[in-house]
Design a protein around this motif. Sequence first.
Motif, short mmCIF file in Angstrom:
data_model
loop_
_atom_site.label_atom_id
_atom_site.label_comp_id
_atom_site.label_asym_id
_atom_site.label_seq_id
_atom_site.Cartn_x
_atom_site.Cartn_y
_atom_site.Cartn_z
N GLN A 74 -9.58 41.74 18.73
CA GLN A 74 -8.62 41.18 19.69
C GLN A 74 -7.78 40.09 19.04
O GLN A 74 -6.57 39.98 19.31
N ASN B 271 -14.37 41.29 19.20
CA ASN B 271 -13.61 40.08 19.50
C ASN B 271 -12.65 39.75 18.38
O ASN B 271 -11.52 39.31 18.62
N HIS C 129 -5.03 40.65 27.34
CA HIS C 129 -3.91 40.28 26.46
C HIS C 129 -2.58 40.78 27.02
O HIS C 129 -1.56 40.09 26.94
N LEU D 257 -12.98 36.94 24.23
CA LEU D 257 -11.74 37.72 24.18
C LEU D 257 -11.95 39.19 24.49
O LEU D 257 -11.05 39.85 25.01
N HIS D 258 -13.12 39.73 24.16
CA HIS D 258 -13.39 41.13 24.40
C HIS D 258 -14.79 41.28 24.97
O HIS D 258 -15.73 40.61 24.51
N ARG E 101 -5.23 41.80 17.04
CA ARG E 101 -4.19 42.34 17.91
C ARG E 101 -3.18 41.24 18.29
O ARG E 101 -1.97 41.47 18.30
#
Length: 338
Positions: free
Chosen positions: A262, A259, A219, A96-97, A265
Amino acid sequence: MTSTAIRPRERDALLQSLRAGVVPRIGQRHIQVGREPEVKALVTDIDRISDGGSAVRFVIGEFGAGKTFFLHLVRSVAMEKKLVTAHADLNPDRRLHSSGGQARSLYAELMRNLATRAKPDGGALSSVVERFVSTALAEAQQTGTDPSQVIRARLAHLSEMTGGYDFAEVVGAYWRGHDSGDEQLKSAAVRWLRAEYATKTEARSALGVRTIIDDATVHDHLKLMSRFVRLAGYDGLLVCLDEMVNLYKLASTQARNSNYEQILRILNDTLQGTAAHLGFVFGGTPEFLADSRRGLFSYPARPCSHGWPRTPSAGRRRAGRVHVPLRQPHRRSRRWPG
């Protein structure tokens, strides 16, 4: 007893998958037994997404408990309800990151696996864009308006979102390629939407845009895609991410926390209503979620501050977190403690 008809294509795919010992990609509902509370919970989320809301779920179970099968089942239900789905497995090259292209790689995999009811095996991105163009043309014919003006008007609200201006420009470039028969321009637009451009220079040369989909904007572009599929006539976007345990396995504490940030978020956008027609389903092991040293609950700003329990036994359903218990193989029905 009532009988349910099964299409020959689904029947053959099911038999081949079962013989090979892999999870079927279509027709899961024909062999799925039990799981009524879990399926009902996810169907409620799918209906919420269709109505303009957002949702997030964590499917938690031990290895071999049936998480992947359940995620495929959820995807098939979503497609039957006119949602577009995207799915991917996390691995060391997809997360994800990142700052080395792994997040962009995850987004590219999601777009390659974009699926609709008409194309359940993935590769539906071009079809979604083509459907958007077709509906815009139909509207232009009905109103007697120039198609380019209709497309510009329909994409206008996307331009106000983060990254939306270039997203709209790329879709507009696809329309110009469609109108002029320029297959190269259409292909370049789809490549951009799939995050296949590694440099801004390459994208600017092909499409005239100044940005690309990179690690920092994944995202934001998922939120844009959820709005875009609505413009194409679908009811929303469901993103399924499996093998979340690979985040738990990251050796670097900083990488894990980035991660997990994220994920937080995504939760914030979902719970605060800033995302529309968008849902996430994460599949992972109990360790990924609850391990106090390396799991999601080890993150300093963990979702406990949003009303989540600190441990799995502290509660099954609370704000932002829903545990979907899965049966263990070759055992009688058994729930994760709690």
